[in-house]
Scaffold this motif. Sequence first.
Motif, PDB file in Angstrom:
ATOM      1  N   ALA A 102      89.217 -95.164  -9.523  1.00 12.97           N
ATOM      2  CA  ALA A 102      89.501 -93.859 -10.117  1.00 12.97           C
ATOM      3  C   ALA A 102      90.932 -93.846 -10.651  1.00 12.97           C
ATOM      4  O   ALA A 102      91.829 -94.459 -10.066  1.00 12.97           O
ATOM      5  CB  ALA A 102      89.321 -92.732  -9.099  1.00 12.97           C
ATOM      6  N   THR A 104      93.643 -90.834 -12.382  1.00 10.61           N
ATOM      7  CA  THR A 104      93.926 -89.493 -12.880  1.00 10.61           C
ATOM      8  C   THR A 104      95.309 -89.473 -13.501  1.00 10.61           C
ATOM      9  O   THR A 104      96.198 -90.229 -13.114  1.00 10.61           O
ATOM     10  CB  THR A 104      93.863 -88.421 -11.770  1.00 10.61           C
ATOM     11  N   THR A 108      94.139 -84.867 -13.508  1.00  9.26           N
ATOM     12  CA  THR A 108      92.949 -84.750 -14.335  1.00  9.26           C
ATOM     13  C   THR A 108      92.352 -86.134 -14.533  1.00  9.26           C
ATOM     14  O   THR A 108      93.071 -87.084 -14.865  1.00  9.26           O
ATOM     15  CB  THR A 108      93.287 -84.120 -15.695  1.00  9.26           C
ATOM     16  N   LYS A 109      91.059 -86.247 -14.325  1.00  8.76           N
ATOM     17  CA  LYS A 109      90.399 -87.544 -14.440  1.00  8.76           C
ATOM     18  C   LYS A 109      90.662 -88.157 -15.807  1.00  8.76           C
ATOM     19  O   LYS A 109      90.543 -87.488 -16.841  1.00  8.76           O
ATOM     20  CB  LYS A 109      88.898 -87.370 -14.210  1.00  8.76           C
TER      21      LYS A 109
END
Length: 469
Positions: A102, A104, A108-109
Amino acid sequence: MTPSRRQPARRRTAVLATVPVAVAALLGAAGPTAPGTTGAPGAGDPYFPLSGNGGYDVRHYDLTLRYDTSARRLDATAVLTARATQRLTRFDLDLTGLKVTAVTVDRTKAAFRRDGQELVVTPRHALRAGQEFRVTVAYHGIPKPVTDPDGSADGWIPTDDGAFVAGEPQGAMTWFPANAHPKDKASYDFTITVPEGRAAVANGVLLGRSTAGGKTTFRWRETQPMATYLATATIGKFQVERYTTRDGIQVYNAVDPREASAAAPVLKKLPSVLDWESKLFGPYPFRAAGAIVDHAPDVGYALETQTRPVYDSAPDLDTLVHESAHQWFGDSVTLTAWKDIWLNEGFATYAEWLYAEQHGGRSAQQAFDSLYARPASDELWAYPPGDPGSGGNIFGTPVYARGAMALHELRRTVGDRDFFRILRAWATGHRGGHGTTAQFVSLAEATSGKRLDGLFHTWLYTSGKPNHA
């Protein structure tokens, strides 16, 4: 960096190229200020063109690491606080061999993809020039070292009880996502969790440690600017010694029990070595000091990891002096291009000569004469130290020994008074920042009032064995 004293000579020899020459030229031309809204994939260094990235400067790394020494698995999260130097719709981080789960940007992704050693990040919203932003990367895997152009390993190097972590010149990317070029220095926080009974030793000051559920967590902080290659998170079974010097420096020594008896008499001299170097070069540039003495017989070198050099075995006194001198020359004052590495290694080698000269050993002139007596065919004269020619040569004998010889020629030319003023002014005037060979030459000329371009051209940039009066 110094080779292990077990090695009869520096074992680093060029065996492979970093990238094709044409690609290197193209990337070097693009550099960190490439036009458009995407950050360049490299910092423009001709020797390591994919190291570092363009479009932003990192201010701080917050690394949370969890390492299973049995499975050799790393689970980690890195939070980078950075500032955009141009409008960015996309930027790169250096990271190799680990799985990213992941990313960000400002919580926010963000979209991401892998491209060799590049982690390419596309934030949902473009970043403005001058905007501060935060990138969070979650990742895991079994970290492995990289093979450098000279055939040696650096980065996260597994050992029988943990890991020897030494990142010069490009190994930082094996264990955390980074803007991995010395041009971009930052402060650091480390939170490292390891099996109980192991210690995790990083840079700066130990903020605390706690044990629960068979795991011990160590928290370290380095507030002074640090290049990525100087970061460490070395893990193993260590005997720990802590004390504070009379100058208020917090010392933390971590020694593998197998190296303890050989290391003890040398480490005992660390405070006096730092005191001696402080008198020559100016105040010690950091709050913390110490040593990590691992048992890593396959590594073959020591490295000046900031505040706390890491040694692959018990160091001798010359090695301790060398790596300690790097805290001024290389760590506090950092190069901007790898071809200038003589500013690190030539200076640290000359510190060895000075220490011997002032502590009952041979003089610096004797050290110089012994080297100059080598024939023109010797490896010492294989290439000029001021521009070694490739990443495969930056740890070769000319950089170290002929770099030190250049400093001795400077000393002979300007005299001791001005020479030691130059060394001190260099270390204090560029403290916490960067320096180039051109800046050093300018300082030497301004301090001495002499034209020195011919001297430096001869000793730093001329091929073959220089003439010497």
